[in-house]
Design an enzyme around this catalytic site. Structure first.
Site, PDB file in Angstrom:
ATOM      1  N   LYS A   1      17.184  46.824  19.042  1.00 39.43           N
ATOM      2  CA  LYS A   1      17.859  45.690  18.402  1.00 39.43           C
ATOM      3  C   LYS A   1      17.436  45.648  16.931  1.00 39.43           C
ATOM      4  CE  LYS A   1      18.950  41.140  20.214  1.00 39.43           C
ATOM      5  NZ  LYS A   1      18.306  39.959  20.763  1.00 39.43           N
ATOM      6  N   VAL A   2      18.430  45.628  16.066  1.00 38.80           N
ATOM      7  CA  VAL A   2      18.186  45.686  14.617  1.00 38.80           C
ATOM      8  C   VAL A   2      18.902  44.514  13.962  1.00 38.80           C
ATOM      9  CG1 VAL A   2      18.641  47.073  12.539  1.00 38.80           C
ATOM     10  CG2 VAL A   2      17.992  48.227  14.670  1.00 38.80           C
TER      11      VAL A   2
END
Ligand code: E4P
Length: 214
Positions: A83-84
């Site tokens: 997750k960015v």
């Protein structure tokens, strides 16, 4: 519609998985912090419970560091999705990770234009935050739906995850709008099961049965 569980609580994940209705799990640094457990061990344990995409978020803000962190997270288990957060560096990191065949969930998406850029950078998942948009007086599900329409119009290998889901009406609207995935807190999953007429109906059936078999 796929349903992901939005929690890092192992007991909640275990209970939800037993119901056969959970397709994946999303976590974020706040959810992980709440559990006061080791991050890597928690993600590994979640992967052992749910056979689906499990989002684990990077905490770096610099692209190179996000990529290094993302690569380490991806080594935990084949189902880990990195997750960015949606920033300029986040886009750069998403592009680099996706070039390495690492699935990325771009998070903190609040507009269809951000979603478009995330898809172009190679994000496998895009998470518009419905509840937080509602909080500032916008229509969160409508914006998530606009993101979905744009992504579905083209040939991106990308799915929309409606995130920041606060109540059952959000889930219903996601399904009605044809949003790919909703990631929901355990509390909302429990609320989805409840209907007073179901409870009344069970009580009535059992009473009638008892009265007839006295
Ligand atoms: C999931 O990917 C998000 O991190 C989460 O849904 C955020 O929810 P919140 O706005 O309730 O913190």
């Amino acid at each position: 519609m796929q349903i992901f569980l939005d929690t890092a609580n192992i007991e909640e994940i275990r209970q939800a998985a037993e119901l056969g209705v959970i397709d994946g799990v999303t976590t974020n640094p706040s959810l992980i912090a709440k559990e006061k457990r080791d991050f890597i061990a928690t993600i590994r344990e979640i992967c052992e419970i749910v056979d689906g995409p499990i989002s684990a978020e990077v905490i770096s803000l610099n692209a190179d560091e996000m990529v290094a962190e993302g690569r380490k997270l991806a080594e935990i288990h084949e189902n880990v999705v990195v997750k960015v957060p949606f920033t300029r560096d986040g886009l750069k990191a998403t592009y680099a990770l996706s070039q390495d065949d690492i699935d990325v969930n771009m998070t903190l998406i609040f507009s269809p234009n951000q979603a478009l850029l995330a898809a172009k950078a190679g994000a496998r998942y895009i998470s518009p935050f419905a509840g937080r948009l509602d909080d500032i007086g916008q229509d969160g599900i409508a914006i998530a739906s606009q993101c979905q329409d744009i992504i579905s119009s083209y040939d991106y290998d990308t799915e929309i995850i409606a995130a920041s889901i606060r109540h059952t009406q959000h889930v219903f609207l996601c399904a009605q709008e044809g949003i790919d995935i909703a990631t929901i807190p355990f509390k909302v999953l429990l609320q989805m099961m409840k209907h007073p007429l179901t409870d009344i109906g069970i009580e009535q059936f059992l009473n009638d049965w008892k009265n007839a078999n006295k």
